[in-house]
Scaffold this motif. Structure first.
Motif, PDB file in Angstrom:
ATOM      1  N   LEU A   1       0.852  -1.187   0.000  1.00 39.31           N
ATOM      2  CA  LEU A   1       0.000   0.000   0.000  1.00 39.31           C
ATOM      3  C   LEU A   1       0.890   1.240   0.000  1.00 39.31           C
ATOM      4  O   LEU A   1       1.529   1.558   1.009  1.00 39.31           O
ATOM      5  CB  LEU A   1      -0.903   0.041   1.238  1.00 39.31           C
ATOM      6  CG  LEU A   1      -2.118  -0.898   1.276  1.00 39.31           C
ATOM      7  CD1 LEU A   1      -1.703  -2.363   1.331  1.00 39.31           C
ATOM      8  CD2 LEU A   1      -3.011  -0.571   2.469  1.00 39.31           C
ATOM      9  N   THR A   2       0.983   1.906  -1.146  1.00 38.63           N
ATOM     10  CA  THR A   2       1.655   3.209  -1.186  1.00 38.63           C
ATOM     11  C   THR A   2       0.630   4.252  -0.767  1.00 38.63           C
ATOM     12  O   THR A   2      -0.391   4.437  -1.437  1.00 38.63           O
ATOM     13  CB  THR A   2       2.186   3.530  -2.592  1.00 38.63           C
ATOM     14  OG1 THR A   2       3.130   2.532  -2.978  1.00 38.63           O
ATOM     15  CG2 THR A   2       2.867   4.888  -2.612  1.00 38.63           C
ATOM     16  N   ILE A   3       0.898   4.905   0.358  1.00 35.50           N
ATOM     17  CA  ILE A   3      -0.074   5.848   0.921  1.00 35.50           C
ATOM     18  C   ILE A   3       0.407   7.281   0.734  1.00 35.50           C
ATOM     19  O   ILE A   3       1.603   7.530   0.586  1.00 35.50           O
ATOM     20  CB  ILE A   3      -0.332   5.552   2.416  1.00 35.50           C
ATOM     21  CG1 ILE A   3       0.941   5.746   3.263  1.00 35.50           C
ATOM     22  CG2 ILE A   3      -0.907   4.142   2.596  1.00 35.50           C
ATOM     23  CD1 ILE A   3       0.726   5.625   4.764  1.00 35.50           C
ATOM     24  N   PRO A   4      -0.502   8.254   0.757  1.00 34.08           N
ATOM     25  CA  PRO A   4      -0.067   9.658   0.673  1.00 34.08           C
ATOM     26  C   PRO A   4       0.715  10.061   1.926  1.00 34.08           C
ATOM     27  O   PRO A   4       0.607   9.421   2.977  1.00 34.08           O
ATOM     28  CB  PRO A   4      -1.390  10.435   0.595  1.00 34.08           C
ATOM     29  CG  PRO A   4      -2.452   9.437   0.304  1.00 34.08           C
ATOM     30  CD  PRO A   4      -1.969   8.127   0.834  1.00 34.08           C
ATOM     31  N   PHE A   5       1.456  11.134   1.819  1.00 30.35           N
ATOM     32  CA  PHE A   5       2.194  11.666   2.957  1.00 30.35           C
ATOM     33  C   PHE A   5       1.230  12.024   4.097  1.00 30.35           C
ATOM     34  O   PHE A   5       0.131  12.516   3.861  1.00 30.35           O
ATOM     35  CB  PHE A   5       2.979  12.911   2.545  1.00 30.35           C
ATOM     36  CG  PHE A   5       4.278  12.591   1.865  1.00 30.35           C
ATOM     37  CD1 PHE A   5       5.490  12.841   2.494  1.00 30.35           C
ATOM     38  CD2 PHE A   5       4.305  12.025   0.594  1.00 30.35           C
ATOM     39  CE1 PHE A   5       6.692  12.546   1.873  1.00 30.35           C
ATOM     40  CE2 PHE A   5       5.497  11.725  -0.027  1.00 30.35           C
ATOM     41  CZ  PHE A   5       6.695  11.984   0.617  1.00 30.35           C
ATOM     42  N   GLU A   6       1.677  11.755   5.325  1.00 25.50           N
ATOM     43  CA  GLU A   6       0.953  12.119   6.556  1.00 25.50           C
ATOM     44  C   GLU A   6      -0.417  11.457   6.674  1.00 25.50           C
ATOM     45  O   GLU A   6      -1.338  12.025   7.267  1.00 25.50           O
ATOM     46  CB  GLU A   6       0.802  13.641   6.669  1.00 25.50           C
ATOM     47  CG  GLU A   6       2.135  14.361   6.777  1.00 25.50           C
ATOM     48  CD  GLU A   6       1.962  15.863   6.939  1.00 25.50           C
ATOM     49  OE1 GLU A   6       1.544  16.281   8.023  1.00 25.50           O
ATOM     50  OE2 GLU A   6       2.242  16.587   5.967  1.00 25.50           O
ATOM     51  N   SER A   7      -0.542  10.239   6.163  1.00 30.34           N
ATOM     52  CA  SER A   7      -1.853   9.580   6.230  1.00 30.34           C
ATOM     53  C   SER A   7      -1.822   8.277   7.028  1.00 30.34           C
ATOM     54  O   SER A   7      -2.729   7.461   6.908  1.00 30.34           O
ATOM     55  CB  SER A   7      -2.380   9.309   4.811  1.00 30.34           C
ATOM     56  OG  SER A   7      -1.548   8.390   4.124  1.00 30.34           O
ATOM     57  N   ASN A   8      -0.799   8.068   7.864  1.00 30.03           N
ATOM     58  CA  ASN A   8      -0.754   6.840   8.672  1.00 30.03           C
ATOM     59  C   ASN A   8      -2.000   6.695   9.541  1.00 30.03           C
ATOM     60  O   ASN A   8      -2.659   5.651   9.546  1.00 30.03           O
ATOM     61  CB  ASN A   8       0.483   6.835   9.582  1.00 30.03           C
ATOM     62  CG  ASN A   8       1.774   6.694   8.820  1.00 30.03           C
ATOM     63  OD1 ASN A   8       1.911   5.847   7.957  1.00 30.03           O
ATOM     64  ND2 ASN A   8       2.747   7.539   9.133  1.00 30.03           N
TER      65      ASN A   8
ATOM     66  N   GLY B   1       8.844   6.123  10.037  1.00 27.96           N
ATOM     67  CA  GLY B   1       7.827   6.562   9.092  1.00 27.96           C
ATOM     68  C   GLY B   1       6.464   6.727   9.743  1.00 27.96           C
ATOM     69  O   GLY B   1       5.567   7.374   9.187  1.00 27.96           O
ATOM     70  N   VAL B   2       6.293   6.163  10.935  1.00 30.51           N
ATOM     71  CA  VAL B   2       5.072   6.360  11.720  1.00 30.51           C
ATOM     72  C   VAL B   2       5.255   7.466  12.753  1.00 30.51           C
ATOM     73  O   VAL B   2       4.388   8.322  12.936  1.00 30.51           O
ATOM     74  CB  VAL B   2       4.651   5.042  12.425  1.00 30.51           C
ATOM     75  CG1 VAL B   2       3.570   5.295  13.479  1.00 30.51           C
ATOM     76  CG2 VAL B   2       4.163   4.029  11.403  1.00 30.51           C
ATOM     77  N   THR B   3       6.400   7.465  13.422  1.00 26.63           N
ATOM     78  CA  THR B   3       6.566   8.343  14.592  1.00 26.63           C
ATOM     79  C   THR B   3       6.954   9.775  14.255  1.00 26.63           C
ATOM     80  O   THR B   3       6.613  10.698  15.009  1.00 26.63           O
ATOM     81  CB  THR B   3       7.618   7.761  15.549  1.00 26.63           C
ATOM     82  OG1 THR B   3       8.873   7.645  14.866  1.00 26.63           O
ATOM     83  CG2 THR B   3       7.199   6.393  16.055  1.00 26.63           C
ATOM     84  N   GLU B   4       7.673   9.985  13.162  1.00 22.91           N
ATOM     85  CA  GLU B   4       8.195  11.325  12.864  1.00 22.91           C
ATOM     86  C   GLU B   4       7.179  12.171  12.086  1.00 22.91           C
ATOM     87  O   GLU B   4       7.398  12.584  10.954  1.00 22.91           O
ATOM     88  CB  GLU B   4       9.528  11.225  12.121  1.00 22.91           C
ATOM     89  CG  GLU B   4      10.630  10.699  13.029  1.00 22.91           C
ATOM     90  CD  GLU B   4      11.986  10.595  12.367  1.00 22.91           C
ATOM     91  OE1 GLU B   4      12.991  10.548  13.080  1.00 22.91           O
ATOM     92  OE2 GLU B   4      12.057  10.541  11.117  1.00 22.91           O
ATOM     93  N   HIS B   5       6.044  12.389  12.741  1.00 23.61           N
ATOM     94  CA  HIS B   5       4.947  13.177  12.191  1.00 23.61           C
ATOM     95  C   HIS B   5       4.290  13.967  13.320  1.00 23.61           C
ATOM     96  O   HIS B   5       4.484  13.656  14.500  1.00 23.61           O
ATOM     97  CB  HIS B   5       3.887  12.267  11.553  1.00 23.61           C
ATOM     98  CG  HIS B   5       4.313  11.638  10.265  1.00 23.61           C
ATOM     99  ND1 HIS B   5       4.408  12.339   9.081  1.00 23.61           N
ATOM    100  CD2 HIS B   5       4.673  10.364   9.973  1.00 23.61           C
ATOM    101  CE1 HIS B   5       4.806  11.518   8.115  1.00 23.61           C
ATOM    102  NE2 HIS B   5       4.974  10.320   8.634  1.00 23.61           N
ATOM    103  N   ILE B   6       3.443  14.923  12.976  1.00 25.36           N
ATOM    104  CA  ILE B   6       2.777  15.697  14.019  1.00 25.36           C
ATOM    105  C   ILE B   6       1.763  14.855  14.788  1.00 25.36           C
ATOM    106  O   ILE B   6       1.397  15.187  15.915  1.00 25.36           O
ATOM    107  CB  ILE B   6       2.114  16.983  13.458  1.00 25.36           C
ATOM    108  CG1 ILE B   6       1.062  16.646  12.400  1.00 25.36           C
ATOM    109  CG2 ILE B   6       3.153  17.932  12.902  1.00 25.36           C
ATOM    110  CD1 ILE B   6       0.269  17.858  11.913  1.00 25.36           C
ATOM    111  N   ASP B   7       1.303  13.747  14.178  1.00 25.23           N
ATOM    112  CA  ASP B   7       0.370  12.854  14.877  1.00 25.23           C
ATOM    113  C   ASP B   7       0.998  11.480  15.124  1.00 25.23           C
ATOM    114  O   ASP B   7       0.308  10.460  15.167  1.00 25.23           O
ATOM    115  CB  ASP B   7      -0.946  12.714  14.103  1.00 25.23           C
ATOM    116  CG  ASP B   7      -0.747  12.231  12.661  1.00 25.23           C
ATOM    117  OD1 ASP B   7       0.397  11.882  12.298  1.00 25.23           O
ATOM    118  OD2 ASP B   7      -1.737  12.215  11.904  1.00 25.23           O
ATOM    119  N   GLY B   8       2.313  11.460  15.326  1.00 26.02           N
ATOM    120  CA  GLY B   8       3.014  10.196  15.527  1.00 26.02           C
ATOM    121  C   GLY B   8       2.503   9.407  16.720  1.00 26.02           C
ATOM    122  O   GLY B   8       2.268   8.192  16.628  1.00 26.02           O
ATOM    123  N   SER B   9       2.323  10.071  17.858  1.00 26.68           N
ATOM    124  CA  SER B   9       1.827   9.379  19.059  1.00 26.68           C
ATOM    125  C   SER B   9       0.430   8.821  18.825  1.00 26.68           C
ATOM    126  O   SER B   9       0.111   7.700  19.236  1.00 26.68           O
ATOM    127  CB  SER B   9       1.806  10.329  20.261  1.00 26.68           C
ATOM    128  OG  SER B   9       3.114  10.696  20.643  1.00 26.68           O
TER     129      SER B   9
END
Length: 690
Positions: A233-240, A319-327
């Motif tokens: 699954l190639t997902i868009p940026f910041e969509s985890n 790739g999951v944690t280094e985002h504004i909604d990582g937690s």
């Protein structure tokens, strides 16, 4: 002669053996009976020891000439009388004896503490060293200095995993050993380029797939592991969080959740169910409207069904944690396990793939502003690293002690960090090689590397290994530097060897380490022991109860917020933006301080390269070099390669070489709870260089 120890590069933490002849390393290899390595090492394990023989090692303490000139009249007599022993090193630094460097640091720290307050001093780092040094570092800052401001490199990697997992299941560590990958029927890898960053774990995943396990890979790009996957699954940026919430909704709507498990072991399900079913952003059908990602509408459903109906594991990386909604994304991962009962048993669980081998251990030791050893609440909560930097610029923090964390390279918003480092009144650094941060240091201590000392390291599966020296070194360990400075500050300490420090850890952090004696760890040198260690160790967590106060897991729903690439794809007919993500390659490690000093490694890759999609070749005018620019800063010219594994508008580069200035692109945008930077997504302009 063969000496067994532990590799301290990535969070896999392989057992490693060295063949020694006449005091020199002949080769590195892994024994087949090694529990983690299984007889295999990646190239960093096989060749990443060559730095030990580099002529650029910091052997003697260095003191900045301008620091001496500034303080020459303030120094007490016992320091003044020794200044004639300073030796010219280069245009900026003197070399000196260890004892004088300790005297100067002790004097200056005491001066700052008395002139301003203990709160004017902070500590950053420690995850590159052993647990003994990490433990003593947080004790040095908290108890001996009297400041609560202590942090480590988990701030830029897996702090969201710690926050997210502790919120939902009470413990921020992997639930299972790596070998449980073989026992899983279904494996999800999300936000981890495992073959490059954690290759010996990737071997297990690939072997499991060949033996019949199914694999789903979720990422913003195709990665080498994708070719082994049943679902990519190639997902868009910041969509985890977007995707993970959709998976949970499918499991609930289709009645695939484990009713008995939820009833017996989890709280908050009805509220969670109501929120997710009423969330307009949790419906996978939304992807049918997102241009270029329409296939995800069905793929998300298929992966959710497989995960819910099989014995499943989820592995994730930065790739999951280094985002504004990582937690929140980590909470969403744990929600899937709580919904389906895929936790608390062999072959089913949660595995955050830690960045370096002792980042788990350093957090366990209390090198965090909001946790004492054993994750107890401290008397006072200190500042996180980004706040420390702000406090320096505000004039509140005057001194930083830094151990093995090159914040002048690997942290975000480098323009800001460099301003802060220039403003500091005093910077002390323990390092192996000169790097970006040592340029700003007033005092530099050269210290032993992992292959020159004894100490405990804890890998991503909570496994303790005891290292032992492979070659001899007269340099001090980090804890020895701290101990000698403490004595000269007038505080009595009595650690004779690393085991003395570790035995104090066993007393101060008994929940996890009371039974983990050096003797027991020596007896299990190739196997290690997984904490908590009492009479025996604990391979699988949460078997009967979660590690929360009441033993129950909890749901904490968070709706995904529309933004970034997804918003632009939905709203703009013509999508022309570029988003950048960063990561490692197999050859180098983080700031490359050690790996670039290994001839076998630097000869293979000696610069960061930018990768762009073949679909963007025409748009980028077939450029061979480009500069990236964001609202925060810009890079140096980067070599550009066009590849088929990236979608249009997606860029990827490594960040190993400071000269590239990759981390100048990232600003202060960070996880809402723990301030881990948004390294995996930044909008950039691409400027061809002619």
């Amino acid at each position: 002669m063969v000496i067994d120890t532990v590799c301290t590069y990535c969070g896999v933490g392989c057992d490693i053996s060295f063949k020694i002849d006449n005091g020199q390393i002949i080769k590195a290899f892994a024994k087949k009976e090694g529990t983690v390595s299984q007889g295999k090492l990646c190239i960093k394990g096989r060749k990443g020891w060559e730095y030990l023989y580099s002529p650029y090692r910091i052997k003697k303490p260095r003191i900045k000439k301008s620091f001496i000139e500034k303080h020459i009249h303030q120094f007490p007599q016992h320091i003044k009388s020794q200044l004639s022993n300073l030796k010219e090193f280069d245009g900026n630094f003197y070399e000196t004896e260890f004892s004088l460097a300790c005297e100067i640091v002790a004097w200056k720290l005491n001066q700052i503490r008395e002139k301003y307050s203990p709160y004017a001093i902070a500590g950053i780092g420690g995850a590159r060293t052993n647990c003994e040094s990490s433990y003593l570092f947080q004790k040095f800052i908290r108890k001996y200095i009297g400041s609560p401001h202590i942090d480590n490199c988990a701030r830029v990697c897996h702090s969201p995993s710690l926050k997210g997992m502790r919120t939902t299941i009470g413990e921020g560590a992997a639930t299972n050993p790596f070998d449980d990958i073989y026992k899983a029927e279904f494996i999800i890898v999300i936000g981890s380029n495992t073959t490059e960053a954690h290759p010996i774990v990737a071997n297990r995943i690939i072997d499991a797939v060949r033996d019949g396990s199914e694999l789903a890979v979720i990422d913003v790009r195709q990665i080498p592991l994708s070719k082994f996957a049943n679902y990519h699954l190639t997902i868009p940026f910041e969509s985890n969080l977007f995707v993970l919430n959709m998976m949970a909704r499918v499991i609930i709507e289709e009645g695939l959740y484990n009713k008995d498990f939820i009833r017996q072991r989890v709280k908050g399900f009805e509220d969670f169910k109501e929120k997710i079913l009423n969330d307009p952003f949790s419906d996978p059908e939304l992807f049918k409207k997102i241009r270029g990602y329409e296939d995800l509408a069905e793929k998300i459903k298929e992966v959710a069904r497989k995960y819910a109906t099989k014995k499943s594991m989820i592995l994730w990386g930065l790739g999951v944690t280094e985002h504004i909604d990582g937690s929140y994304a980590v909470m969403a991962i744990t929600h899937l396990a709580l919904l389906t009962g895929n936790i608390g048993k062999e072959g089913a669980g949660l595995m955050p793939l830690r960045g370096q081998n002792n980042v788990q251990g350093t957090c366990d030791m209390g090198c965090l502003p909001y946790f004492d050893p054993d994750y107890r609440k401290p008397e006072e909560t200190g500042l996180m690293t980004p706040d420390i930097i702000d406090a320096v610029l505000e004039g509140k923090i005057k001194a930083i002690y830094n151990i093995g964390e090159d914040i002048a390279h690997i942290h975000p918003n480098q323009n800001k960090i460099h301003r802060a480092l220039q403003k500091l009144e005093f910077l002390v650094v323990n390092e192996i090689f000169p790097n970006e941060i040592t340029q700003y240091a007033d005092v530099i201590f050269g210290v032993k590397s992992a292959y020159e000392k004894e100490g405990v390291y804890i890998n991503a599966e909570r496994r303790l290994h005891l290292s032992q020296p492979v070659i001899k070194s007269d340099l001090p360990d980090d804890w020895e530097v701290l101990s000698e400075i403490t004595k000269r500050m007038g505080i009595p300490v009595n650690y004779k060897k690393s085991e003395d420090v570790w035995n104090e850890v066993r007393t101060e952090a008994p929940v996890r380490f009371s039974g983990a004696s050096y003797q027991k760890l020596k007896e299990n040198r190739l196997k290690g022991l997984q904490w908590p260690v009492k009479e025996t160790d604990t391979p699988v967590l949460h078997i009967d109860r979660f590690r929360t106060e009441d033993g129950y897991g909890r749901f904490h729903y968070k709706q995904w917020e529309m933004r970034g690439m997804v918003k632009e794809l939905l709203e703009n007919e013509k999508y022309e933006d570029f988003y950048l993500t960063t990561g490692r390659n197999l050859i180098h490690y983080n700031n490359a301080a050690q790996t670039k000093e290994c001839i076998s490694l630097i000869s293979k890759i000696s610069e960061d390269t930018l990768f762009a999609s073949e679909e963007d070749r025409e748009r980028l005018k077939n450029a061979t070099k480009v500069i990236l620019k964001s609202e925060w800063g810009e890079t140096e010219p980067l070599k550009l390669k066009f590849v088929s594994f990236l979608k249009k508008g997606t860029l990827f580069t490594t960040f190993h070489f400071a000269k590239s200035k990759i981390n100048y692109l990232f600003g202060d945008e960070a996880d809402v709870f723990v301030k881990t930077a948004r390294f995996k997504s930044v909008k950039v302009k691409v400027i061809p260089v002619h």
